[in-house]
Design a protein around this motif. Structure first.
Motif, PDB file in Angstrom:
ATOM      1  N   TYR A   1     146.568 134.245  13.944  1.00  0.00           N
ATOM      2  CA  TYR A   1     147.962 134.379  13.490  1.00  0.00           C
ATOM      3  C   TYR A   1     148.404 135.840  13.516  1.00  0.00           C
ATOM      4  CZ  TYR A   1     151.751 134.208   9.906  1.00  0.00           C
ATOM      5  OH  TYR A   1     152.917 134.340   9.195  1.00  0.00           O
ATOM      6  N   ILE A   2     147.503 136.750  13.154  1.00  0.00           N
ATOM      7  CA  ILE A   2     147.894 138.163  13.053  1.00  0.00           C
ATOM      8  C   ILE A   2     148.297 138.727  14.417  1.00  0.00           C
ATOM      9  CG2 ILE A   2     145.540 139.121  13.313  1.00  0.00           C
ATOM     10  CD1 ILE A   2     148.480 140.406  11.090  1.00  0.00           C
ATOM     11  N   CYS A   3     147.834 138.109  15.508  1.00  0.00           N
ATOM     12  CA  CYS A   3     148.201 138.631  16.826  1.00  0.00           C
ATOM     13  C   CYS A   3     149.657 138.342  17.181  1.00  0.00           C
ATOM     14  CB  CYS A   3     147.243 138.111  17.893  1.00  0.00           C
ATOM     15  SG  CYS A   3     145.623 138.876  17.725  1.00  0.00           S
TER      16      CYS A   3
ATOM     17  N   GLU B   1     143.878 133.750   7.583  1.00  0.00           N
ATOM     18  CA  GLU B   1     144.402 134.533   8.709  1.00  0.00           C
ATOM     19  C   GLU B   1     144.505 136.033   8.422  1.00  0.00           C
ATOM     20  OE1 GLU B   1     144.745 133.436  11.693  1.00  0.00           O
ATOM     21  OE2 GLU B   1     144.406 131.324  11.239  1.00  0.00           O
ATOM     22  N   SER B   2     144.304 136.425   7.153  1.00  0.00           N
ATOM     23  CA  SER B   2     144.333 137.858   6.828  1.00  0.00           C
ATOM     24  C   SER B   2     143.313 138.582   7.712  1.00  0.00           C
ATOM     25  CB  SER B   2     143.955 138.049   5.350  1.00  0.00           C
ATOM     26  OG  SER B   2     143.684 139.405   5.100  1.00  0.00           O
ATOM     27  N   CYS B   3     143.747 139.679   8.340  1.00  0.00           N
ATOM     28  CA  CYS B   3     142.835 140.335   9.282  1.00  0.00           C
ATOM     29  C   CYS B   3     141.806 141.206   8.585  1.00  0.00           C
ATOM     30  CB  CYS B   3     143.629 141.148  10.300  1.00  0.00           C
ATOM     31  SG  CYS B   3     144.124 142.765   9.704  1.00  0.00           S
ATOM     32  N   GLY B   4     142.014 141.458   7.290  1.00  0.00           N
ATOM     33  CA  GLY B   4     141.020 142.192   6.518  1.00  0.00           C
ATOM     34  C   GLY B   4     141.169 143.697   6.563  1.00  0.00           C
ATOM     35  N   LYS B   5     142.202 144.193   7.224  1.00  0.00           N
ATOM     36  CA  LYS B   5     142.326 145.647   7.385  1.00  0.00           C
ATOM     37  C   LYS B   5     142.688 146.341   6.057  1.00  0.00           C
ATOM     38  CE  LYS B   5     144.614 149.118  10.232  1.00  0.00           C
ATOM     39  NZ  LYS B   5     144.824 149.406  11.659  1.00  0.00           N
ATOM     40  N   CYS B   6     143.555 145.706   5.255  1.00  0.00           N
ATOM     41  CA  CYS B   6     143.952 146.394   4.020  1.00  0.00           C
ATOM     42  C   CYS B   6     143.562 145.582   2.785  1.00  0.00           C
ATOM     43  CB  CYS B   6     145.446 146.730   4.031  1.00  0.00           C
ATOM     44  SG  CYS B   6     146.536 145.322   3.922  1.00  0.00           S
ATOM     45  N   THR B   7     143.262 146.293   1.700  1.00  0.00           N
ATOM     46  CA  THR B   7     142.699 145.659   0.511  1.00  0.00           C
ATOM     47  C   THR B   7     143.666 144.698  -0.193  1.00  0.00           C
ATOM     48  OG1 THR B   7     141.402 147.657   0.271  1.00  0.00           O
ATOM     49  CG2 THR B   7     141.406 146.164  -1.606  1.00  0.00           C
ATOM     50  N   PRO B   8     144.943 145.072  -0.398  1.00  0.00           N
ATOM     51  CA  PRO B   8     145.800 144.152  -1.175  1.00  0.00           C
ATOM     52  C   PRO B   8     145.854 142.756  -0.568  1.00  0.00           C
ATOM     53  CG  PRO B   8     146.908 146.253  -0.825  1.00  0.00           C
ATOM     54  CD  PRO B   8     145.666 146.296  -0.014  1.00  0.00           C
ATOM     55  N   CYS B   9     145.982 142.674   0.733  1.00  0.00           N
ATOM     56  CA  CYS B   9     146.080 141.368   1.395  1.00  0.00           C
ATOM     57  C   CYS B   9     144.718 140.692   1.475  1.00  0.00           C
ATOM     58  CB  CYS B   9     146.711 141.555   2.778  1.00  0.00           C
ATOM     59  SG  CYS B   9     146.607 140.121   3.851  1.00  0.00           S
ATOM     60  N   ARG B  10     143.715 141.433   1.895  1.00  0.00           N
ATOM     61  CA  ARG B  10     142.384 140.826   2.078  1.00  0.00           C
ATOM     62  C   ARG B  10     141.859 140.249   0.758  1.00  0.00           C
ATOM     63  NH1 ARG B  10     139.585 145.262   3.328  1.00  0.00           N
ATOM     64  NH2 ARG B  10     138.957 145.496   1.160  1.00  0.00           N
TER      65      ARG B  10
ATOM     66  N   LYS C   1     152.935 146.340  -0.565  1.00  0.00           N
ATOM     67  CA  LYS C   1     151.818 147.295  -0.673  1.00  0.00           C
ATOM     68  C   LYS C   1     150.768 147.005   0.378  1.00  0.00           C
ATOM     69  CE  LYS C   1     152.925 147.630  -5.515  1.00  0.00           C
ATOM     70  NZ  LYS C   1     153.667 146.511  -6.063  1.00  0.00           N
ATOM     71  N   SER C   2     151.061 146.056   1.264  1.00  0.00           N
ATOM     72  CA  SER C   2     150.108 145.719   2.328  1.00  0.00           C
ATOM     73  C   SER C   2     150.511 146.447   3.607  1.00  0.00           C
ATOM     74  CB  SER C   2     150.098 144.212   2.578  1.00  0.00           C
ATOM     75  OG  SER C   2     149.696 143.546   1.411  1.00  0.00           O
ATOM     76  N   PHE C   3     149.593 146.425   4.543  1.00  0.00           N
ATOM     77  CA  PHE C   3     149.800 147.196   5.769  1.00  0.00           C
ATOM     78  C   PHE C   3     150.824 146.547   6.701  1.00  0.00           C
ATOM     79  CE2 PHE C   3     148.451 149.018   9.843  1.00  0.00           C
ATOM     80  CZ  PHE C   3     148.305 150.355   9.487  1.00  0.00           C
ATOM     81  N   CYS C   4     150.903 145.210   6.685  1.00  0.00           N
ATOM     82  CA  CYS C   4     151.865 144.547   7.576  1.00  0.00           C
ATOM     83  C   CYS C   4     152.551 143.398   6.855  1.00  0.00           C
ATOM     84  CB  CYS C   4     151.176 144.078   8.863  1.00  0.00           C
ATOM     85  SG  CYS C   4     150.336 142.489   8.715  1.00  0.00           S
ATOM     86  N   ALA C   5     153.434 142.713   7.581  1.00  0.00           N
ATOM     87  CA  ALA C   5     154.275 141.686   6.961  1.00  0.00           C
ATOM     88  C   ALA C   5     153.501 140.439   6.543  1.00  0.00           C
ATOM     89  CB  ALA C   5     155.387 141.295   7.936  1.00  0.00           C
ATOM     90  N   LEU C   6     152.258 140.265   7.009  1.00  0.00           N
ATOM     91  CA  LEU C   6     151.505 139.081   6.591  1.00  0.00           C
ATOM     92  C   LEU C   6     151.328 139.062   5.071  1.00  0.00           C
ATOM     93  CD1 LEU C   6     148.529 137.370   8.332  1.00  0.00           C
ATOM     94  CD2 LEU C   6     148.456 137.710   5.867  1.00  0.00           C
ATOM     95  N   GLY C   7     151.068 140.240   4.502  1.00  0.00           N
ATOM     96  CA  GLY C   7     150.889 140.314   3.053  1.00  0.00           C
ATOM     97  C   GLY C   7     152.154 139.887   2.315  1.00  0.00           C
ATOM     98  N   ASP C   8     153.294 140.381   2.749  1.00  0.00           N
ATOM     99  CA  ASP C   8     154.568 140.003   2.117  1.00  0.00           C
ATOM    100  C   ASP C   8     154.793 138.498   2.241  1.00  0.00           C
ATOM    101  OD1 ASP C   8     154.786 142.696   1.876  1.00  0.00           O
ATOM    102  OD2 ASP C   8     156.380 142.943   3.362  1.00  0.00           O
TER     103      ASP C   8
HETATM  104 FE1  SF4 Z   1     145.627 142.665   7.861  1.00  0.00          FE
HETATM  105 FE2  SF4 Z   1     148.261 142.751   7.581  1.00  0.00          FE
HETATM  106 FE3  SF4 Z   1     146.799 141.406   5.787  1.00  0.00          FE
HETATM  107 FE4  SF4 Z   1     146.688 144.021   5.811  1.00  0.00          FE
HETATM  108  S1  SF4 Z   1     148.532 142.780   5.364  1.00  0.00           S
HETATM  109  S2  SF4 Z   1     144.889 142.640   5.759  1.00  0.00           S
HETATM  110  S3  SF4 Z   1     146.917 144.503   7.986  1.00  0.00           S
HETATM  111  S4  SF4 Z   1     147.001 140.917   7.951  1.00  0.00           S
END
Ligand code: SF4
Ligand code: NAI
Length: 440
Positions: A181-183, A351-360, A396-403
């Motif tokens: 999904y992250i792609c 589907e979280s890619c794991g790059k940033c802590t708040p989302c992962r 506070k996440s790196f991309c829109a998936l967190g939001d």
């Molecule tokens: Fe990855 Fe985006 Fe989730 Fe951060 S917010 S872990 S960059 S998917």
């Protein structure tokens, strides 16, 4: 805010298909059928303009990106620097994966040439000679159909060198992703296309400045690009005569869930869910709407109070959500909102890619709490904890998936807090899962 045309609510006016006009015709995906329906006529008009005039024309049409964010398409093309000596690329985002969204894949399956024609026009405008289609990997039949359509276009002289004698050279590469999904996030898509693990890049720089192979790149959604040929052929005024002033034109809505006739519906922006339901046969017989998403699960949910919200960027925004991908997932009174939100949150955690802590970490934690509440093991303080965790993911996440993951938590607690409380005080889910076909 509706254009006068939308005040005529007859089904003929509201459902005037353009992209989906001949989807049910025999072999609709072939070049022959496409050409019988104005195919490649827009391209001829585009090639008669200068690239700069073409960009201005698309800007004036008011076309906004159909992938979710609604960014003006012509403006995105204009960002590409000229005379910089670097290659420019067009990358079409066909990695459609937002829960409930099902418009680009059917469009590619039934009418792939509208995308190819739009890509040639876009590449002429941004002075690119190599374009890519990044397709969601699971849809192998669509991959085959795209390859076949690209081959047809080469054979007919629409791709390759000196296209229609214009001097434009263009190659199209079709690339299948691997199902993440992250792609679909544009910079993760670019990393994946370059052969790396798909994870979002820091923006800025936006792809328009440093995109594929660090060169200026336009990343556009399938539907956005496929809409361009008709705008050129029929005119920007025609396009502007539909929809609302700031969100003009037609678009594809994905209607799903407990409705009588799920499917893709093409209609002007600014139509309401009430109108769409009236024209499509409504909710399944004997049931009423409880909650719905205007643009997939990443957009805050609405209830039956929002049936008359105009489905355009401004209307949905003013009512507290986002138009997103126009995926109208409708749930009736048999659906447990906690179960639905748990299912969505499981998707985001997976589907979280794991790059940033708040989302992962946050999405994982949300799932644990939601599963406990749904199973009758929750306590009242869990509700504030859900809100608090979502608050620490959102923005506070790196991309829109967190939001996106935070949004169903906020909106379900806003509209259905009592239902969460019922799960806690009643020590379990009050709904019969057998009655809600969506989760069966
Ligand atoms: Fe990855 Fe985006 Fe989730 Fe951060 S917010 S872990 S960059 S998917
Ligand atoms: P965004 O608003 O950050 O960017 C939109 C586009 O405008 C991007 O292409 C970006 O590069 C460009 N842009 C923005 N500001 C720019 C600037 N200053 N200079 C140059 N270019 C600029 O939105 P984003 O994060 O790209 O997409 C989020 C949306 O994606 C959400 O609204 C969601 O609905 C949608 N989405 C769609 C999915 C699907 O399956 N179609 C899946 C998941 C999310």
């Amino acid at each position: 805010t509706l254009a006068p045309e939308l005040k005529d609510t007859s089904p003929e006016k509201l459902l005037a298909p353009v992209l989906s006009a001949f989807w049910d015709e025999d072999r609709s995906w072939t070049l022959d059928v496409y050409k019988r329906h104005e195919g490649y006529e827009g391209l001829r008009k585009a090639l008669a303009m200068s690239p700069d005039d073409l960009i201005a024309y698309v800007k004036d049409s008011g076309l906004r990106g159909r992938g979710g964010a609604g960014f003006p398409t012509g403006m995105k093309w204009q960002f590409i620097p000229q005379g910089d000596g670097k290659p420019h690329y067009l990358v079409v985002n066909a990695d459609e994966s937002e829960p409930g969204t099902c418009k680009d894949i059917p469009l590619l399956f039934a009418n792939p040439h509208s995308l190819i024609e739009g890509m040639i026009i876009a590449c002429y405008a941004i002075r690119s000679s190599h374009a890519f289609i990044y397709l969601r990997g699971e849809v192998v039949p669509v991959l085959r159909r795209l390859h076949a359509a690209v081959s047809e276009a080469y054979a007919a002289g629409y791709l390759g060198t000196n296209i229609l004698g214009s001097g434009l050279d263009l190659d199209i590469t079709v690339h299948a992703g691997a199902g993440a999904y992250i792609c679909g996030e544009e910079t993760a898509l670019l990393d994946s296309l370059e052969g790396r693990r798909g994870q979002p890049r820091l923006r800025p720089p936006f792809p328009a400045v440093a995109g594929l192979y660090a060169c200026p790149t336009v990343v556009n959604n399938v539907e956005s690009i496929a809409s361009v040929p008709a705008i050129l052929h029929r005119g920007k005024e025609w396009f502007r005569s539909m929809g609302s002033e700031k969100s003009p034109g037609f678009t594809l809505y994905s209607l799903s869930g407990h409705v009588a006739s799920p499917g893709q519906y093409e209609a002007p922006l600014g139509i309401t869910l009430r109108q769409l339901l009236e024209m499509s046969g409504g909710m399944r017989p004997g049931h009423r709407l409880k909650f719905w998403t205007p643009g997939g699960s990443s957009t805050p949910m609405f209830t039956d109070e929002h049936l008359d919200v105009p489905l355009d960027y401004e209307g949905v925004g003013a009512a507290g959500s986002m138009l997103g991908t126009k995926a109208l997932q409708c749930f009736d009174e048999t659906t447990c909102v906690v179960r639905a939100v748990t299912r969505w949150t499981e998707f985001y955690a997976h589907e979280s890619c794991g790059k940033c802590t708040p989302c992962r970490e946050g999405t994982y934690w949300l799932v644990q709490l939601l599963r406990d509440i749904e199973a009758g093991k929750g306590v009242m303080s869990d509700l504030d904890k859900l809100n608090d965790i979502a608050d620490n993911i959102n923005g506070k996440s790196f991309c829109a998936l967190g939001d996106g993951a935070a949004s169903p938590i906020f909106s379900s607690l806003k509209y259905f807090r009592e239902e969460y409380e019922q799960h806690i005080t009643g020590r379990g889910c009050p709904f019969d899962p057998a009655k809600s076909t969506v989760w069966a």
